[in-house]
Design a protein around this motif. Structure first.
Motif, PDB file in Angstrom:
ATOM      1  N   TYR A 125      14.920 139.547 129.470  1.00 22.02           N
ATOM      2  CA  TYR A 125      14.433 139.827 128.116  1.00 22.02           C
ATOM      3  C   TYR A 125      13.854 141.238 127.991  1.00 22.02           C
ATOM      4  CZ  TYR A 125      14.887 135.080 126.226  1.00 22.02           C
ATOM      5  OH  TYR A 125      15.376 133.882 125.748  1.00 22.02           O
ATOM      6  N   ASP A 126      13.838 141.981 129.106  1.00 18.20           N
ATOM      7  CA  ASP A 126      13.223 143.311 129.119  1.00 18.20           C
ATOM      8  C   ASP A 126      11.812 143.234 128.531  1.00 18.20           C
ATOM      9  OD1 ASP A 126      12.846 145.962 129.535  1.00 18.20           O
ATOM     10  OD2 ASP A 126      14.229 146.661 127.996  1.00 18.20           O
ATOM     11  N   SER A 127      11.013 142.301 129.079  1.00 19.65           N
ATOM     12  CA  SER A 127       9.737 141.949 128.491  1.00 19.65           C
ATOM     13  C   SER A 127       8.548 142.286 129.384  1.00 19.65           C
ATOM     14  CB  SER A 127       9.723 140.447 128.154  1.00 19.65           C
ATOM     15  OG  SER A 127       8.604 140.112 127.374  1.00 19.65           O
ATOM     16  N   PHE A 128       8.734 143.097 130.422  1.00 21.88           N
ATOM     17  CA  PHE A 128       7.594 143.512 131.235  1.00 21.88           C
ATOM     18  C   PHE A 128       6.761 144.519 130.446  1.00 21.88           C
ATOM     19  CE2 PHE A 128      10.329 141.995 134.656  1.00 21.88           C
ATOM     20  CZ  PHE A 128       9.418 141.337 135.460  1.00 21.88           C
ATOM     21  N   PRO A 129       5.459 144.274 130.285  1.00 21.67           N
ATOM     22  CA  PRO A 129       4.632 145.235 129.536  1.00 21.67           C
ATOM     23  C   PRO A 129       4.548 146.562 130.279  1.00 21.67           C
ATOM     24  CG  PRO A 129       3.256 143.566 130.587  1.00 21.67           C
ATOM     25  CD  PRO A 129       4.672 143.126 130.768  1.00 21.67           C
ATOM     26  N   GLY A 130       4.765 147.640 129.539  1.00 24.26           N
ATOM     27  CA  GLY A 130       4.685 148.959 130.140  1.00 24.26           C
ATOM     28  C   GLY A 130       5.868 149.346 130.994  1.00 24.26           C
ATOM     29  N   ARG A 131       6.923 148.548 130.966  1.00 25.15           N
ATOM     30  CA  ARG A 131       8.112 148.831 131.761  1.00 25.15           C
ATOM     31  C   ARG A 131       9.338 148.742 130.864  1.00 25.15           C
ATOM     32  NH1 ARG A 131       5.545 151.014 135.162  1.00 25.15           N
ATOM     33  NH2 ARG A 131       5.096 150.306 137.274  1.00 25.15           N
ATOM     34  N   GLN A 132      10.332 149.547 131.164  1.00 19.97           N
ATOM     35  CA  GLN A 132      11.604 149.514 130.460  1.00 19.97           C
ATOM     36  C   GLN A 132      12.688 149.241 131.487  1.00 19.97           C
ATOM     37  OE1 GLN A 132      12.242 153.014 128.048  1.00 19.97           O
ATOM     38  NE2 GLN A 132      12.558 151.806 126.224  1.00 19.97           N
ATOM     39  N   ILE A 133      13.076 147.971 131.570  1.00 19.97           N
ATOM     40  CA  ILE A 133      14.084 147.584 132.562  1.00 19.97           C
ATOM     41  C   ILE A 133      15.471 147.947 132.053  1.00 19.97           C
ATOM     42  CG2 ILE A 133      14.939 145.703 133.983  1.00 19.97           C
ATOM     43  CD1 ILE A 133      11.998 146.474 134.446  1.00 19.97           C
ATOM     44  N   GLY A 134      15.727 147.647 130.778  1.00 17.91           N
ATOM     45  CA  GLY A 134      17.027 147.942 130.203  1.00 17.91           C
ATOM     46  C   GLY A 134      18.098 146.987 130.695  1.00 17.91           C
ATOM     47  N   HIS A 135      19.233 147.024 130.072  1.00 18.67           N
ATOM     48  CA  HIS A 135      20.357 146.179 130.459  1.00 18.67           C
ATOM     49  C   HIS A 135      21.241 146.969 131.423  1.00 18.67           C
ATOM     50  CE1 HIS A 135      19.249 143.188 127.488  1.00 18.67           C
ATOM     51  NE2 HIS A 135      19.086 144.163 126.619  1.00 18.67           N
ATOM     52  N   THR A 152       5.693 139.998 143.192  1.00 15.86           N
ATOM     53  CA  THR A 152       4.675 139.525 142.251  1.00 15.86           C
ATOM     54  C   THR A 152       3.280 139.924 142.689  1.00 15.86           C
ATOM     55  OG1 THR A 152       6.064 137.640 141.626  1.00 15.86           O
ATOM     56  CG2 THR A 152       3.711 137.483 141.133  1.00 15.86           C
ATOM     57  N   THR A 153       2.978 139.746 143.963  1.00 17.77           N
ATOM     58  CA  THR A 153       1.630 140.040 144.467  1.00 17.77           C
ATOM     59  C   THR A 153       1.488 141.472 144.957  1.00 17.77           C
ATOM     60  OG1 THR A 153       2.258 139.228 146.661  1.00 17.77           O
ATOM     61  CG2 THR A 153       1.281 137.634 145.125  1.00 17.77           C
ATOM     62  N   SER A 154       2.491 142.299 144.737  1.00 19.74           N
ATOM     63  CA  SER A 154       2.442 143.677 145.214  1.00 19.74           C
ATOM     64  C   SER A 154       1.386 144.472 144.452  1.00 19.74           C
ATOM     65  CB  SER A 154       3.813 144.333 145.060  1.00 19.74           C
ATOM     66  OG  SER A 154       3.753 145.712 145.381  1.00 19.74           O
ATOM     67  N   LEU A 155       0.733 145.391 145.172  1.00 17.28           N
ATOM     68  CA  LEU A 155      -0.270 146.268 144.568  1.00 17.28           C
ATOM     69  C   LEU A 155       0.244 147.699 144.389  1.00 17.28           C
ATOM     70  CD1 LEU A 155      -3.423 145.097 146.571  1.00 17.28           C
ATOM     71  CD2 LEU A 155      -2.650 144.326 144.328  1.00 17.28           C
ATOM     72  N   LYS A 156       1.527 147.904 144.579  1.00 14.29           N
ATOM     73  CA  LYS A 156       2.099 149.235 144.441  1.00 14.29           C
ATOM     74  C   LYS A 156       2.101 149.655 142.970  1.00 14.29           C
ATOM     75  CE  LYS A 156       5.067 148.834 148.515  1.00 14.29           C
ATOM     76  NZ  LYS A 156       6.462 148.882 149.018  1.00 14.29           N
ATOM     77  N   PRO A 157       1.858 150.932 142.708  1.00 11.47           N
ATOM     78  CA  PRO A 157       1.824 151.370 141.290  1.00 11.47           C
ATOM     79  C   PRO A 157       3.178 151.327 140.606  1.00 11.47           C
ATOM     80  CG  PRO A 157       1.612 153.245 142.774  1.00 11.47           C
ATOM     81  CD  PRO A 157       1.512 152.020 143.634  1.00 11.47           C
ATOM     82  N   ASP A 158       4.285 151.298 141.368  1.00  9.94           N
ATOM     83  CA  ASP A 158       5.604 151.264 140.749  1.00  9.94           C
ATOM     84  C   ASP A 158       6.162 149.857 140.632  1.00  9.94           C
ATOM     85  OD1 ASP A 158       5.837 150.931 143.443  1.00  9.94           O
ATOM     86  OD2 ASP A 158       7.688 152.105 143.650  1.00  9.94           O
ATOM     87  N   ALA A 162       2.712 146.045 137.699  1.00 12.29           N
ATOM     88  CA  ALA A 162       1.543 146.928 137.785  1.00 12.29           C
ATOM     89  C   ALA A 162       0.876 147.142 136.426  1.00 12.29           C
ATOM     90  CB  ALA A 162       1.944 148.260 138.417  1.00 12.29           C
ATOM     91  N   PRO A 163       1.611 147.405 135.334  1.00  9.53           N
ATOM     92  CA  PRO A 163       0.934 147.530 134.024  1.00  9.53           C
ATOM     93  C   PRO A 163       0.240 146.246 133.578  1.00  9.53           C
ATOM     94  CG  PRO A 163       3.123 148.513 133.940  1.00  9.53           C
ATOM     95  CD  PRO A 163       3.041 147.755 135.221  1.00  9.53           C
ATOM     96  N   LEU A 164       0.787 145.099 133.960  1.00  8.48           N
ATOM     97  CA  LEU A 164       0.144 143.842 133.577  1.00  8.48           C
ATOM     98  C   LEU A 164      -1.184 143.676 134.308  1.00  8.48           C
ATOM     99  CD1 LEU A 164       0.280 141.256 131.943  1.00  8.48           C
ATOM    100  CD2 LEU A 164       1.574 140.204 133.806  1.00  8.48           C
ATOM    101  N   PRO A 222      -8.661 144.822 144.836  1.00  8.57           N
ATOM    102  CA  PRO A 222      -7.771 145.081 143.699  1.00  8.57           C
ATOM    103  C   PRO A 222      -7.345 143.777 143.021  1.00  8.57           C
ATOM    104  CG  PRO A 222      -7.078 146.317 145.635  1.00  8.57           C
ATOM    105  CD  PRO A 222      -8.119 145.360 146.097  1.00  8.57           C
ATOM    106  N   LEU A 223      -7.272 143.835 141.703  1.00  6.91           N
ATOM    107  CA  LEU A 223      -6.805 142.670 140.952  1.00  6.91           C
ATOM    108  C   LEU A 223      -5.382 142.327 141.384  1.00  6.91           C
ATOM    109  CD1 LEU A 223      -7.432 141.927 137.248  1.00  6.91           C
ATOM    110  CD2 LEU A 223      -5.131 141.666 138.139  1.00  6.91           C
TER     111      LEU A 223
END
Length: 325
Positions: A125-135, A152-158, A162-164, A222-223
């Protein structure tokens, strides 16, 4: 004879009586009168009584709610509170217990599989907040998506989530600040269902004459998002005018160091000061004792509404178990 006086009287007698249009004024509720419930409440009652209806009555009731939702989107049939999805806390295996050796790795694996499925659906659905996955193309999708969906549990900024994590941290601060400010409106906006009841109960118990100052000094860890779920919640015949059909929930582990200053109406500190030798009667701001706070909160958003993310429930780990985070 006064001709002018007779002429004036004749004109007044010939005038037709004026009919004033009746203007509806405010309805005054009198004792014993039947109070009419708002249409939104009646709709909620219909939703609760769907089990007692026949199939034809259910179809008719849902059709009415669908038509009503075209005029008031936030009061539509999709605005009802959703159930908490199947979130699982990942635990460390206790090797001294044979039951844990058998069940804990399977439960953790099940949680990872469900996290992968939810991330894949968000990517579709390209529904990650702050991310543009695209088709992306099929080959590129199946090469890059699995690695990102497993983070899912990664703390990497990329990382895709991460925006969520940033949204969850900011929502947590805004909600606690609203509680300290006794801002009921903001607290209702950033919380729902059972967690909203807990938040509002905290505000009601606060003394109206006291002033509260909440501080979050730092994150002790870290959260981290432990579990994420995404399901289709909007089943309308047409796509929603905003966003997509998904309902997203994320279980967040939040560990912070906080303090709360409380002052009475005379400005005297009534909290435990950070410095034991501080003069609480001086009327000055005195830092409060800091405390470690660890919470597991479920963040939620209906992606077809232009509303902020909010916390809907608090979870607690099983006593005696350690979270694998």
């Amino acid at each position: 004879m006064n001709i002018a006086w007779l002429g004036r009287r004749a004109c007044l007698s010939a005038r037709q009586p004026t009919c004033f249009t009746r203007v509806a004024g405010p309805v005054i509720q009198t004792r014993g009168a039947k109070k009419r419930r708002p249409q939104t409440l009646q709709m909620n009652d219909d939703k609760e009584n769907l089990e007692d209806m026949t199939d034809d009555e259910r179809v008719e009731a849902m059709e009415k709610q669908r038509l009503y939702s075209n005029f008031t989107p936030l009061s539509s049939m999709w605005s009802v509170d959703a159930e908490t999805l199947d979130h699982l806390m990942p635990y460390k295996t206790r090797w001294t217990s044979w039951a844990d050796i058998k069940t804990t790795p399977l439960n953790n694996l099940e949680n990872r599989v469900r996290n992968f499925t939810a991330n894949w659906k968000l990517a579709m659905y390209d529904s990650f907040p702050g991310r543009q996955i695209g088709h992306q193309e099929s080959m590129q999708r199946y090469l890059s998506w699995p690695r990102n969906c497993l983070s899912t549990t990664s703390l990497k900024p990329d990382a895709w989530l991460a925006p969520l994590r940033d949204i969850a941290a900011q929502t947590y601060q805004d909600l606690n600040q609203a509680v300290a400010d006794k801002d009921m409106r903001q607290a209702k906006l950033l919380s729902k269902t059972s967690y909203r009841e807990d938040v509002l109960e905290r505000i009601r118990k606060m003394n109206r004459t006291h002033k509260y100052f909440w501080h979050m000094h730092r994150e002790l860890a870290p959260l981290k998002i432990l579990s994420i779920r995404a399901v289709e919640f909007h089943f309308g015949t047409e796509d929603p005018p905003f966003g997509n059909r998904l309902l997203v929930q994320a279980l967040c582990r939040i560990e912070t160091e906080q303090s709360l200053e409380v002052y009475d109406q005379r400005g005297m500190a009534i909290h435990t000061p950070l410095d034991p030798d501080a003069d609480v009667r001086s009327g000055d701001r005195i830092p409060a004792q800091r405390r470690r706070v660890l919470e597991y909160l479920i963040l939620e958003k209906k992606m077809f509404y232009d509303t902020p993310w909010y916390f809907r429930e608090q979870m607690w780990p099983t006593p005696g178990r350690t979270i694998a985070a």
